[in-house]
Scaffold this motif. Structure first.
Motif, short mmCIF file in Angstrom:
data_model
loop_
_atom_site.label_atom_id
_atom_site.label_comp_id
_atom_site.label_asym_id
_atom_site.label_seq_id
_atom_site.Cartn_x
_atom_site.Cartn_y
_atom_site.Cartn_z
N LYS A 153 62.89 61.36 48.41
CA LYS A 153 62.01 62.37 47.85
C LYS A 153 60.92 61.64 47.09
O LYS A 153 61.20 60.83 46.21
N ILE A 154 59.67 61.94 47.45
CA ILE A 154 58.53 61.32 46.79
C ILE A 154 57.59 62.41 46.34
O ILE A 154 57.08 63.18 47.16
N LEU A 155 57.38 62.50 45.04
CA LEU A 155 56.45 63.48 44.48
C LEU A 155 56.74 64.88 45.04
O LEU A 155 55.85 65.57 45.52
N ALA A 156 58.00 65.28 44.96
CA ALA A 156 58.45 66.61 45.40
C ALA A 156 58.36 66.81 46.91
O ALA A 156 58.50 67.93 47.39
N ARG A 157 58.10 65.75 47.65
CA ARG A 157 58.08 65.85 49.11
C ARG A 157 59.29 65.15 49.68
O ARG A 157 59.62 64.05 49.24
N ASN A 158 59.94 65.75 50.64
CA ASN A 158 61.00 65.08 51.38
C ASN A 158 60.37 64.29 52.50
O ASN A 158 59.58 64.82 53.28
N VAL A 159 60.71 63.01 52.53
CA VAL A 159 60.13 62.09 53.50
C VAL A 159 61.28 61.34 54.17
O VAL A 159 62.33 61.13 53.55
N GLY A 168 63.19 49.49 67.22
CA GLY A 168 62.69 48.45 66.33
C GLY A 168 61.45 48.82 65.54
O GLY A 168 61.00 48.05 64.70
N VAL A 169 60.89 50.00 65.79
CA VAL A 169 59.67 50.43 65.10
C VAL A 169 60.03 51.44 64.02
O VAL A 169 60.86 52.34 64.24
N LEU A 170 59.39 51.32 62.85
CA LEU A 170 59.62 52.25 61.75
C LEU A 170 58.57 53.35 61.78
O LEU A 170 57.37 53.08 61.96
N TYR A 171 59.03 54.59 61.58
CA TYR A 171 58.13 55.76 61.57
C TYR A 171 58.35 56.54 60.28
O TYR A 171 59.50 56.91 59.98
N GLY A 172 57.29 56.83 59.57
CA GLY A 172 57.36 57.66 58.37
C GLY A 172 56.96 59.08 58.71
O GLY A 172 55.95 59.30 59.38
N LEU A 173 57.76 60.03 58.26
CA LEU A 173 57.54 61.42 58.65
C LEU A 173 57.89 62.37 57.51
O LEU A 173 58.88 62.15 56.79
N GLU A 174 57.08 63.40 57.35
CA GLU A 174 57.45 64.50 56.47
C GLU A 174 58.81 65.02 56.96
O GLU A 174 59.02 65.17 58.15
N ALA A 175 59.72 65.30 56.03
CA ALA A 175 61.07 65.67 56.46
C ALA A 175 61.40 67.14 56.26
O ALA A 175 62.49 67.58 56.61
N ASP A 176 60.50 67.91 55.69
CA ASP A 176 60.76 69.34 55.50
C ASP A 176 60.39 70.09 56.78
O ASP A 176 59.21 70.18 57.13
N ARG A 181 62.27 74.76 55.94
CA ARG A 181 62.29 73.61 55.04
C ARG A 181 63.63 72.86 54.94
O ARG A 181 63.86 72.10 54.00
N ALA A 182 64.53 73.04 55.86
CA ALA A 182 65.71 72.17 55.89
C ALA A 182 65.24 70.74 56.15
O ALA A 182 64.18 70.53 56.76
N SER A 183 66.00 69.77 55.70
CA SER A 183 65.60 68.38 55.92
C SER A 183 65.95 67.96 57.34
O SER A 183 67.13 67.94 57.72
N ILE A 184 64.94 67.57 58.09
CA ILE A 184 65.20 67.11 59.45
C ILE A 184 65.89 65.75 59.45
O ILE A 184 66.42 65.33 60.47
N ALA A 185 65.90 65.07 58.31
CA ALA A 185 66.53 63.75 58.24
C ALA A 185 68.01 63.80 58.61
O ALA A 185 68.59 62.78 58.97
N TYR A 186 68.60 64.98 58.52
CA TYR A 186 70.03 65.12 58.83
C TYR A 186 70.24 65.67 60.24
O TYR A 186 71.36 66.06 60.60
N GLY A 187 69.16 65.70 61.02
CA GLY A 187 69.26 66.22 62.37
C GLY A 187 69.80 65.21 63.36
O GLY A 187 70.05 64.05 63.04
#
Ligand code: FES
Length: 99
Positions: A20-26, A33-41, A46-52
């Protein structure tokens, strides 16, 4: 703003680090091998897709099944529901995200 996420070895292949960064789920994913940053809401409710469930580059929201492309943020369920993407880089084994 550039922020530290974790050390590189804390995100395994096919895995994700959520934060969580500044009230945003990321979420930061590692795919092929590639890293991707994504909004997670999820744009639905607004469920967290990080648990998908991840299948290739597609993640399915655990709440009601909306599907997103991790590499682009595009929603395959509703075209308007694109998630923000964030640049990610690694310096000396530390993962950073640009928000
Ligand atoms: S909250 Fe993600 S599909 Fe409903």
């Amino acid at each position: 703003m550039r922020l530290k996420v974790c050390t590189e070895d804390q995100i395994r292949e096919g895995g994700v680090k959520s934060l969580k960064i500044l009230a945003r789920n990321v979420a930061v994913f590692r795919l092929n091998g590639v890293l991707y940053g994504l909004e997670a809401d999820c744009k639905h409710m607004r469920a967290s897709i990080a648990y998908g469930k991840i299948d290739g580059t597609i993640i399915t929201c655990p709440a009601h099944g909306w599907r997103y492309d991790i590499t682009t943020g595009d929603c395959l369920t509703e075209a308007w529901a694109k998630l923000k993407t964030y640049p990610v880089d690694v310096v000396d084994g530390v993962v950073y995200i640009e928000i």
